[in-house]
Design an enzyme around this catalytic site. Structure first.
Site, PDB file in Angstrom:
ATOM      1  N   SER A 105      35.237  88.827 -79.195  1.00  0.00           N
ATOM      2  CA  SER A 105      35.457  87.631 -78.369  1.00  0.00           C
ATOM      3  C   SER A 105      35.236  87.913 -76.890  1.00  0.00           C
ATOM      4  O   SER A 105      34.126  88.232 -76.460  1.00  0.00           O
ATOM      5  CB  SER A 105      36.860  87.089 -78.645  1.00  0.00           C
ATOM      6  N   ASP A 244      32.770  82.007 -73.879  1.00  0.00           N
ATOM      7  CA  ASP A 244      33.051  83.439 -73.923  1.00  0.00           C
ATOM      8  C   ASP A 244      32.077  84.107 -74.890  1.00  0.00           C
ATOM      9  O   ASP A 244      31.145  83.479 -75.388  1.00  0.00           O
ATOM     10  CB  ASP A 244      34.512  83.716 -74.287  1.00  0.00           C
ATOM     11  N   ASP A 246      31.969  85.061 -77.975  1.00  0.00           N
ATOM     12  CA  ASP A 246      31.672  84.524 -79.305  1.00  0.00           C
ATOM     13  C   ASP A 246      31.672  83.000 -79.321  1.00  0.00           C
ATOM     14  O   ASP A 246      31.589  82.381 -80.378  1.00  0.00           O
ATOM     15  CB  ASP A 246      32.618  85.091 -80.364  1.00  0.00           C
ATOM     16  N   ASP A 248      33.836  80.577 -78.743  1.00  0.00           N
ATOM     17  CA  ASP A 248      34.865  79.721 -79.331  1.00  0.00           C
ATOM     18  C   ASP A 248      35.838  79.184 -78.286  1.00  0.00           C
ATOM     19  O   ASP A 248      36.772  78.465 -78.617  1.00  0.00           O
ATOM     20  CB  ASP A 248      35.620  80.434 -80.448  1.00  0.00           C
TER      21      ASP A 248
END
Length: 445
Positions: A105, A244, A246, A248
């Site tokens: 992440s 960010d 990833d 999400d």
């Protein structure tokens, strides 16, 4: 039974250190494959989709996962670099047994992690994670050669997901006339997010879209918004969108360079939905600013707090039958649009609210003034039991007594890093900073 490896968002750590090592990830893939094969519908062969972000370690961990799943007799589909929510969507759309994302992440490139999605596109229930951990304790074996899993590429993953994101934006609206700067954090959405907004009519300037395996989240993205603020001002854009690594989570920037966090965006969207058909309630977390709760209650909209972590926001939404929830960090959930948090879809929800109302971000959030929050992340010394520390307890009690009803204190351990998060919220910013510093000073270095 507690979980040894799974945290609030899968398994995460420094690459090369337990548990993020090739041998462990191969065993994890095998254990997950055993659990999934046992629960496969009709006794058929399960198929798992693997996606990843742009970290250089993703290649190694992808190969390890593939090997472990294959040894358990599970077929594998490889999507390559894709946002975490894309894997959740594709797993559900393709009727697969599970999805796996290799990502840490918002963490730096030296870290990586593994998170799973169920066939329905939701994060795995605790019971399934416990079952996988139990299977990890068993010796790793291998099915016979004729039962080994096969692997193939999912070549149209990007196009499928782009169309899905666009489908969540109202058909009667478009983004024509808007100039957007989209910061992809050199992460998984680098080849997707700019196209979504462009295809809906916006003029798009993309930054953070040149990943090299080592630069994910490095000075860009939702955790480092200075680059986006500068780009919005330099290009005289209407808005900036920060994702960010990833993709999400979401933060946004207006034309004046002001950054809006998840709490403010949640208020904006709840207000829009309240004005256009109504909304029963929204879910925040223990970290959500008190101003949000106050503003929603004045509006007549219910508000509930979950534990920190988007999985807990999701659980509370499902329990209450509500659709909208968010964390201040930018994780936002719209269960009428997707099963999990999605930065691109969250941005589209904000943009649709602005288009419908004809207001700016500043105007749309003017009805709520955030209370100052001071958040300190203090690295935890190995072996320090912060919950039993009398010094920390006394410092907290003194701070709460000083604040009274004009603020609150929250101390919690991070679910993804060896950090203790100390948050003090007060109507007075200087007081919040002073009390947070006083509490943090009680934590041994």
């Amino acid at each position: 039974m507690g979980r040894k490896y799974f945290g609030t968002d899968g398994i995460r750590g420094r690459v090369g250190e337990a548990p993020i090592t090739p041998d462990f990830v191969m065993r994890l893939g095998h254990a997950a494959g055993k659990v999934l094969a046992h629960g496969a519908a009709g006794g058929g062969r399960p198929t798992v989709l693997i996606g990843k972000d742009t970290r250089i370690s993703g290649y190694m961990l992808e190969a390890s996962l593939e090997a472990g799943l294959s040894a358990a007799g599970v077929d594998v589909m490889l999507a390559g670099p894709m946002p975490t929510p894309a894997i959740a969507y594709l797993t559900r759309a393709l009727r697969l047994s599970a999805g796996v994302v290799i990502s840490a992440s918002h963490n730096p490139y030296q870290d990586n992690g593994i998170k799973f999605f169920s066939a329905s596109g939701n994060k795995l229930p605790d019971a399934v994670e416990v079952a996988i951990e139990s299977a990890l304790e068993q010796p790793m074996d291998c099915v016979s050669s004729e039962r080994l899993g096969k692997a193939r590429r999912l070549d149209d993953a990007r196009g499928r997901y782009i169309e899905f994101c666009k489908s969540t934006f109202p058909g009667e609206l478009d983004l024509r006339g808007l100039k957007l700067v989209v910061d992809c954090a050199h992460g998984a959405a680098y080849h997707i997010a700019p196209d979504v907004f462009h295809e809906l009519g916006a003029e798009v300037v993309a930054i953070g879209n040149q990943p090299n395996g080592l630069n994910i989240n490095d000075g860009v993205g939702a955790t480092h918004t200075d680059a986006l603020v500068a780009a919005v001002c330099a290009h005289r854009a209407d808005l900036g969108i920060a994702l960010d690594g990833d993709a999400d989570r979401l933060l946004m920037v207006d034309a004046g360079g002001r950054v809006y966090n998840g709490d403010e965006l949640l208020y904006l969207i709840v207000r829009d939905r309240f004005s256009n058909g109504g909304i029963q309630g929204a879910v925040g977390t223990l970290m959500t600013n008190m101003a949000v709760e106050s503003a929603l209650r004045e509006m007549g909209v219910g508000f509930a707090r979950a534990k920190v972590g988007d999985r807990y926001v999701l659980e509370m939404l499902q329990e209450r039958g509500w659709q909208v929830g968010a964390e201040g960090s930018g994780h936002m959930l719209f269960l009428d649009k997707h099963t999990t948090g999605d930065g691109i879809i969250s941005a589209l929800q904000v943009l649709s609210a602005l288009r419908r109302s004809g207001v700016t971000l500043a105007e749309g959030t003017a009805g709520m003034q955030l209370w100052p929050q001071s958040l300190l992340n203090v690295r935890l010394r190995p072996g320090f039991d912060w919950q039993s520390s009398s010094d920390l307890r006394v410092a907290r009690e003194q701070a709460e007594a000083q604040l009274g009803n004009a603020g609150r204190v929250l101390i919690r351990a991070s679910g993804t890093e060896p950090l203790l998060r100390v948050m003090v919220e007060a109507r007075d910013a200087e007081l919040a900073r002073a009390l947070a510093g006083r509490i943090a000073s009680c934590i041994p270095a």
